[in-house]
Design a protein around this motif. Structure first.
Motif, PDB file in Angstrom:
ATOM      1  N   ALA A 230     -62.008  22.669  13.348  1.00  0.00           N
ATOM      2  CA  ALA A 230     -61.348  23.354  14.461  1.00  0.00           C
ATOM      3  C   ALA A 230     -59.837  23.184  14.379  1.00  0.00           C
ATOM      4  O   ALA A 230     -59.328  22.096  14.093  1.00  0.00           O
ATOM      5  CB  ALA A 230     -61.863  22.804  15.793  1.00  0.00           C
ATOM      6  N   HIS A 231     -59.128  24.276  14.636  1.00  0.00           N
ATOM      7  CA  HIS A 231     -57.669  24.243  14.650  1.00  0.00           C
ATOM      8  C   HIS A 231     -57.165  25.350  15.556  1.00  0.00           C
ATOM      9  O   HIS A 231     -57.861  26.347  15.783  1.00  0.00           O
ATOM     10  CB  HIS A 231     -57.106  24.406  13.243  1.00  0.00           C
ATOM     11  CG  HIS A 231     -57.515  25.689  12.583  1.00  0.00           C
ATOM     12  ND1 HIS A 231     -58.701  25.830  11.910  1.00  0.00           N
ATOM     13  CD2 HIS A 231     -56.900  26.899  12.504  1.00  0.00           C
ATOM     14  CE1 HIS A 231     -58.810  27.066  11.451  1.00  0.00           C
ATOM     15  NE2 HIS A 231     -57.724  27.736  11.795  1.00  0.00           N
ATOM     16  N   PRO A 232     -55.968  25.218  16.090  1.00  0.00           N
ATOM     17  CA  PRO A 232     -55.420  26.284  16.923  1.00  0.00           C
ATOM     18  C   PRO A 232     -55.128  27.543  16.096  1.00  0.00           C
ATOM     19  O   PRO A 232     -55.021  27.486  14.866  1.00  0.00           O
ATOM     20  CB  PRO A 232     -54.118  25.684  17.477  1.00  0.00           C
ATOM     21  CG  PRO A 232     -54.215  24.217  17.245  1.00  0.00           C
ATOM     22  CD  PRO A 232     -55.069  24.045  16.039  1.00  0.00           C
ATOM     23  N   VAL A 233     -54.968  28.663  16.787  1.00  0.00           N
ATOM     24  CA  VAL A 233     -54.565  29.899  16.109  1.00  0.00           C
ATOM     25  C   VAL A 233     -53.236  29.685  15.388  1.00  0.00           C
ATOM     26  O   VAL A 233     -53.017  30.219  14.298  1.00  0.00           O
ATOM     27  CB  VAL A 233     -54.482  31.055  17.132  1.00  0.00           C
ATOM     28  CG1 VAL A 233     -53.816  32.281  16.535  1.00  0.00           C
ATOM     29  CG2 VAL A 233     -55.879  31.396  17.650  1.00  0.00           C
ATOM     30  N   ARG A 234     -52.362  28.901  15.985  1.00  0.00           N
ATOM     31  CA  ARG A 234     -51.146  28.460  15.298  1.00  0.00           C
ATOM     32  C   ARG A 234     -51.326  26.977  14.983  1.00  0.00           C
ATOM     33  O   ARG A 234     -51.082  26.118  15.821  1.00  0.00           O
ATOM     34  CB  ARG A 234     -49.917  28.668  16.188  1.00  0.00           C
ATOM     35  CG  ARG A 234     -48.591  28.314  15.501  1.00  0.00           C
ATOM     36  CD  ARG A 234     -47.462  28.278  16.511  1.00  0.00           C
ATOM     37  NE  ARG A 234     -47.687  27.272  17.523  1.00  0.00           N
ATOM     38  CZ  ARG A 234     -47.203  27.313  18.771  1.00  0.00           C
ATOM     39  NH1 ARG A 234     -46.460  28.320  19.156  1.00  0.00           N
ATOM     40  NH2 ARG A 234     -47.464  26.345  19.630  1.00  0.00           N
ATOM     41  N   PRO A 235     -51.787  26.653  13.765  1.00  0.00           N
ATOM     42  CA  PRO A 235     -52.083  25.253  13.443  1.00  0.00           C
ATOM     43  C   PRO A 235     -50.847  24.362  13.538  1.00  0.00           C
ATOM     44  O   PRO A 235     -49.711  24.823  13.413  1.00  0.00           O
ATOM     45  CB  PRO A 235     -52.601  25.327  12.000  1.00  0.00           C
ATOM     46  CG  PRO A 235     -52.981  26.759  11.785  1.00  0.00           C
ATOM     47  CD  PRO A 235     -52.065  27.561  12.650  1.00  0.00           C
ATOM     48  N   ASP A 236     -51.092  23.088  13.727  1.00  0.00           N
ATOM     49  CA  ASP A 236     -50.007  22.109  13.768  1.00  0.00           C
ATOM     50  C   ASP A 236     -49.781  21.444  12.421  1.00  0.00           C
ATOM     51  O   ASP A 236     -48.702  20.899  12.170  1.00  0.00           O
ATOM     52  CB  ASP A 236     -50.310  21.038  14.822  1.00  0.00           C
ATOM     53  CG  ASP A 236     -50.258  21.597  16.234  1.00  0.00           C
ATOM     54  OD1 ASP A 236     -49.354  22.405  16.513  1.00  0.00           O
ATOM     55  OD2 ASP A 236     -51.136  21.248  17.043  1.00  0.00           O
ATOM     56  N   SER A 237     -50.819  21.448  11.556  1.00  0.00           N
ATOM     57  CA  SER A 237     -50.677  20.782  10.264  1.00  0.00           C
ATOM     58  C   SER A 237     -51.732  21.316   9.307  1.00  0.00           C
ATOM     59  O   SER A 237     -52.736  21.886   9.721  1.00  0.00           O
ATOM     60  CB  SER A 237     -50.834  19.262  10.413  1.00  0.00           C
ATOM     61  OG  SER A 237     -52.148  18.944  10.843  1.00  0.00           O
ATOM     62  N   TYR A 238     -51.470  21.109   8.020  1.00  0.00           N
ATOM     63  CA  TYR A 238     -52.468  21.420   6.998  1.00  0.00           C
ATOM     64  C   TYR A 238     -52.137  20.647   5.733  1.00  0.00           C
ATOM     65  O   TYR A 238     -51.004  20.172   5.537  1.00  0.00           O
ATOM     66  CB  TYR A 238     -52.536  22.929   6.713  1.00  0.00           C
ATOM     67  CG  TYR A 238     -51.261  23.551   6.180  1.00  0.00           C
ATOM     68  CD1 TYR A 238     -50.881  23.425   4.842  1.00  0.00           C
ATOM     69  CD2 TYR A 238     -50.426  24.295   7.020  1.00  0.00           C
ATOM     70  CE1 TYR A 238     -49.714  24.007   4.358  1.00  0.00           C
ATOM     71  CE2 TYR A 238     -49.257  24.880   6.544  1.00  0.00           C
ATOM     72  CZ  TYR A 238     -48.907  24.731   5.210  1.00  0.00           C
ATOM     73  OH  TYR A 238     -47.757  25.296   4.733  1.00  0.00           O
ATOM     74  N   ILE A 239     -53.124  20.513   4.884  1.00  0.00           N
ATOM     75  CA  ILE A 239     -52.905  19.982   3.540  1.00  0.00           C
ATOM     76  C   ILE A 239     -52.797  21.126   2.554  1.00  0.00           C
ATOM     77  O   ILE A 239     -51.902  21.166   1.717  1.00  0.00           O
ATOM     78  CB  ILE A 239     -54.043  19.014   3.140  1.00  0.00           C
ATOM     79  CG1 ILE A 239     -53.960  17.727   3.970  1.00  0.00           C
ATOM     80  CG2 ILE A 239     -53.993  18.689   1.652  1.00  0.00           C
ATOM     81  CD1 ILE A 239     -55.104  16.757   3.734  1.00  0.00           C
TER      82      ILE A 239
END
Length: 903
Positions: free
Chosen positions: A367-376
């Motif tokens: 789960a992540h927001p439509v505008r994510p806060d972080s990613y690898i």
């Protein structure tokens, strides 16, 4: 295990690029084995960025640097540094020209990012970060440059040489090679760069824009596929006209091109002026493609064309803003497709996709927001949340503003940000300004993950003639977001009287004279903002039946205590096509979940009768267009999928769900046999020639209804039904009917159908063994079979001469269809399906990490299953994580699934 944990990229760390590239002049000497790329870049320090250490950091991967000069001076090794991810040039001036010459190896590029080989052609895929595999560059979306491109190649192997923009001339060189120049006058980020070279067939047409400009339209395909491009071309022209009419957006270059390639990780790519497509979203004839294929082609062609403005002319500041272009463009292609066919059916299709893919994503470890806060790894965030939920956020804003104000908002957006890289906040601000609305609270939709739950209760006061609706909203916790704030939710409501008629709606405190319901408005868009909201409707002589969340006005889970009688009533009478379908789905879901718990539960007569009544609404003959919409009726009659039913359970009962669904379908097939046969025979048109195939929405709807009915008959077969399915398989003039009949024959019990399914499968292969996209269907049908030997068959098919791990379409058709499309056999109690998938992930990861990571998703929600299956899936995930050198794509998915990394 993964020796070095890959770094986490965070939105809060965004900084503008220290340098900008105004002009990029690129020269390619193309060859599959080794290609030379010379880049001359005009750079300057970015006045909007804080001054750094004075060094220039360019992205680059898998590049062999042959030469490096700055302002014409060859740099000695002491003045630069090269590692596996970057070229660092030390102490550069504020404005300069940098020239690099690198060598790359397209034929060795199995990841299909950057420049690679597909069949006999060379092509590129640069989104999201593939351009750094072509040359050293500032490979980020907020660096927008103008490109001039020179392509040089052997004309015997690569007679067609394409790039972005407008053609700028060709030359025949003294050494026998051909040179082609391309010039793109519009600044673009590197992810939109494209090159294609090959021996390609051309299909050409023209489009005249609203201002009178004539635009050549060219579709390039592999030789032998020219006869499969007509639908894609019609779809392109329709999309161009629609964008002019709906949004006032006219095409800007002198030429528009599409190239279809057979090896592609995604569906398609919107490169400026040169769209590169997975060939499954271009190639179609009635005998090779189903109605669903035709619909997907129409939608994808439109989607990529619409990106010219929503993604190309205005692009993303950073990859956290991916939904800025994808969410808006998905909404635009959904609306386009709705205007081309049945709006109600299109909405059902879109919501079914959202519920089957995005809702589970929102409720799982990914789960992540439509505008994510972080990613690898950004490739892991091309998700249903960014695309489909992102589209729902745009749809909600359009619903809140209404058509006129929404058009003003989009006009303002295009005017204000043309040629810029911006954010989702910039988009919402335009809607806010044009609509005169405060969307501060609405912005939480972009920042919060999870699917809101709306608990609805009501009360009717007979003495006062009032009906009060109470709605409570709550969003469950998701990884990294335990506490949720209330959202601004548009909630469309209708009320029905005892005869099923819509009632005019007036809220307490509104004047009957001034309120628009005086003109008969029967759907109200309520706005929820607080955790609990109450709305009282007045002037009601009797208790109404509520029709809630009409048109699925927000991406939420709705909870309301409908009785079975209420749902049957809405299924028969609701004027909102979506809610009519949803009532049928809820009624069936409720029964099926009871049947999972009580194996001996019989199907209620009332449920059978509701289906019988629905069948009576079928058009009286195959040519009738004035009866009930057959496509919508087919949707109403289709049972919820096993995956959707699983999503409704706290602990998934794999075998129970399959047993209940098969039992219900067989019961309906047996008890409604005569009704089903009557509908089927009325809509069967044998002997039509392929040229007479009708792709109109009405005709496609009739095929959908006929094949839905055939599916039920196939669940309770006898010799007559076997013969009926065999007749359809043998005589149908289109792939839609052929595939439907083949699927039914394959799933029939052997003691009834004998070897009819296997014979049909063999005949299908003999007929289509040279058509690769049709063969994908052949592989997928076998992978999705409920037969006990399916896994053994899938393993055998991996050794088939027509199977290759290097082809993403074939991998998805076999391995993906088994893991994602066959819950019964993939989730077999012995865990053999999990071990099979883990083996394939480890085999694919060194070749194509994107595809490997995407195949993993059926195991990411392992905690939803019984303890035995949980342990088996967890063991396989941990086995994958222990592998040395695992890609960041697969590492991120596995580690988040195990709860060891939440970004």
């Amino acid at each position: 295990m993964y020796r070095t944990t890959p770094p986490v990229i965070r939105r809060e760390d965004y900084r503008p690029a220290e340098f900008l590239i105004d002009q990029a002049d690129l020269r390619f000497e193309l060859d599959a084995g080794q290609t030379l790329v010379e880049a001359e870049l005009s750079l300057r320090r970015n006045p909007a960025a804080p001054r750094g250490d004075g060094d220039l950091h360019l992205d680059g991967e898998q590049l062999e640097l042959l030469d490096l000069t700055l302002d014409g001076r060859r740099l000695p090794p002491a003045e630069y540094r090269v590692d596996e991810h970057a070229l660092v040039v030390r102490r550069v001036p504020d404005r300069f020209r940098l020239r690099t010459r690198v060598q790359i190896h397209p034929s060795a590029n199995t990841a299909l990012e950057g420049l690679y080989v597909s069949g006999d052609m060379l092509c590129t895929q640069c989104e999201a970060e593939g351009f750094r595999r072509i040359t050293y560059f500032l490979d980020r979306p907020d660096v927008m440059s103008r490109y001039r491109v020179t392509l040089v190649a052997d004309p015997a192997r690569y007679p067609v040489l394409l790039s972005n923009g407008n053609p700028a001339g060709t030359e025949e060189l003294a050494d026998g090679r051909r040179l082609a120049r391309w010039d793109d006058p519009f600044p673009k980020p590197s992810y939109l760069f494209a090159v294609v070279a090959g021996d390609l067939a051309l299909v050409e047409d023209r489009f005249v824009t609203a201002s009178g400009r004539e635009i050549p339209l060219r579709i390039f395909v592999e030789p032998g596929n020219r006869d499969k491009c007509d639908h894609a071309m019609r779809s392109l022209k329709a999309a161009m006209r629609w964008d002019e009419t709906r949004y006032g957006r006219e095409y800007d270059l002198d030429l528009f091109m599409i190239v279809a390639v057979s090896h592609f990780n995604m569906g398609a790519m919107e490169n400026k002026g040169l769209n590169v497509f997975n060939d499954k979203f271009v190639l179609a004839r009635p005998d090779t493609a189903t109605d669903a294929d035709f619909a997907h082609i129409e939608g994808v062609v439109a989607h990529e064309y619409f990106h010219n403005w929503t993604g190309n002319r205005i692009t993303c500041r950073d990859w956290f803003q991916l939904s800025l272009k994808e969410g808006f463009t998905v909404y635009r292609d959904q609306e386009f497709s709705a205007d081309q066919g049945s709006r109600g059916v299109k909405r059902i299709e879109d919501v079914r996709l959202l519920r089957s893919r995005q809702f589970p994503e929102d409720a799982g470890p990914m789960a992540h927001p439509v505008r994510p806060d972080s990613y690898i790894e950004i490739n892991n965030f091309y998700t249903a949340t960014v695309y489909e939920k992102g589209a729902e956020l745009v749809r909600m804003q359009a619903g809140l503003l209404g058509p006129e104000r929404f058009r003003k908002g989009t006009d303002l957006y295009f005017e204000r940000f043309d040629g810029q890289a911006v954010t989702t906040d910039d988009f919402v601000a335009c809607m806010e300004q044009a609509g005169g609305l405060d969307l501060t609270q609405f912005r939480r939709w972009y920042a919060q993950a999870g699917t809101p739950v709306l608990e609805c209760a009501d009360h009717y006061d007979a003495d006062a003639g009032t009906y009060t609706l109470e709605i409570r909203q709550h969003t469950p916790a998701t990884p990294g977001q335990a506490d949720k704030q209330p959202l601004h939710i548009p909630f469309a409501v209708g009320l029905l009287d005892a005869q099923g008629r819509d009632l005019p709606l007036r809220l307490a405190g509104e004047s009957a004279a001034s309120e628009p319901t005086a003109a008969g408005v029967c759907t109200r868009m309520l706005e929820l903002r607080a955790p609990v909201e109450r709305f009282t409707f007045v002037g009601l002589a009797a208790r109404p039946v509520p029709s809630l969340l009409r048109g699925f006005s927000a991406p939420v889970r709705l909870r309301y205590p409908y009785s079975d009688a209420d749902l049957t009533f809405l299924m028969a009478h609701d004027s909102d096509g979506f809610n009519r379908w949803d009532a049928a789905q809820t009624l069936a879901q409720r029964l099926l979940l009871r049947m999972v718990e009580e194996e001996a539960l019989s199907v209620p007569d009332s449920f059978v009768e509701a289906f019988r009544q629905a069948l009576k609404e079928a058009p009286v003959d195959a040519s009738a267009d004035t009866q009930a919409d057959p496509a919508l009726l087919a949707e109403v009659l289709t049972l919820p999928s096993e995956g959707y039913l699983a999503d409704q359970m706290d602990c998934v009962d794999v075998d129970g769900i399959h047993r209940a669904r098969e039992t219900l379908a067989a019961t309906l097939g047996a008890l409604l046999r005569e009704d089903l046969l009557a509908v089927y025979e009325r809509h069967w048109q044998p002997g039509a020639e392929a040229g007479d195939y009708d792709l109109s929405p009405a005709a496609a709807g009739r095929r959908a209804l006929r094949n839905c009915v055939l599916g039920y008959l196939g669940q309770a077969p006898d010799a007559g039904i076997v013969a009926l399915a065999q007749r359809q398989f043998d005589t149908a003039n289109n792939m839609t009917d052929v595939i439907a009949a083949l699927r039914v024959l394959l799933e029939m019990p052997v003691d009834v159908a004998g070897d009819a399914g296997e014979r049909a499968l063999a005949a299908f292969y003999r007929r289509w063994s040279q058509e690769q996209l049709v063969l994908d269907k052949w592989f997928a049908l076998q992978a999705q079979s409920s037969r006990p030997d399916t896994l053994a068959r899938v393993k055998g098919l991996m050794k088939h001469p027509q199977f290759s791990l290097a082809n993403p379409n074939r991998v998805r058709a076999l391995i993906g269809a088994f893991a994602s499309g066959n819950p019964l056999r993939f989730h077999a109690e012995d865990g053999a399906g999990y071990g099979f998938l883990a083996d394939r992930i480890l085999e694919l990861d060194p070749l194509n990490p994107q595809i490997a990571a995407r195949l993993l998703h059926p195991m990411t929600r392992w905690r939803r299953y019984d303890p035995g299956r949980q342990a088996l899936m967890q063991r396989q995930l941990e086995r994958i994580l222990e592998v040395d050198g695992l890609s960041s794509d697969v590492y991120e998915v596995v580690s988040r699934s195990l709860g060891k990394d939440e970004g």
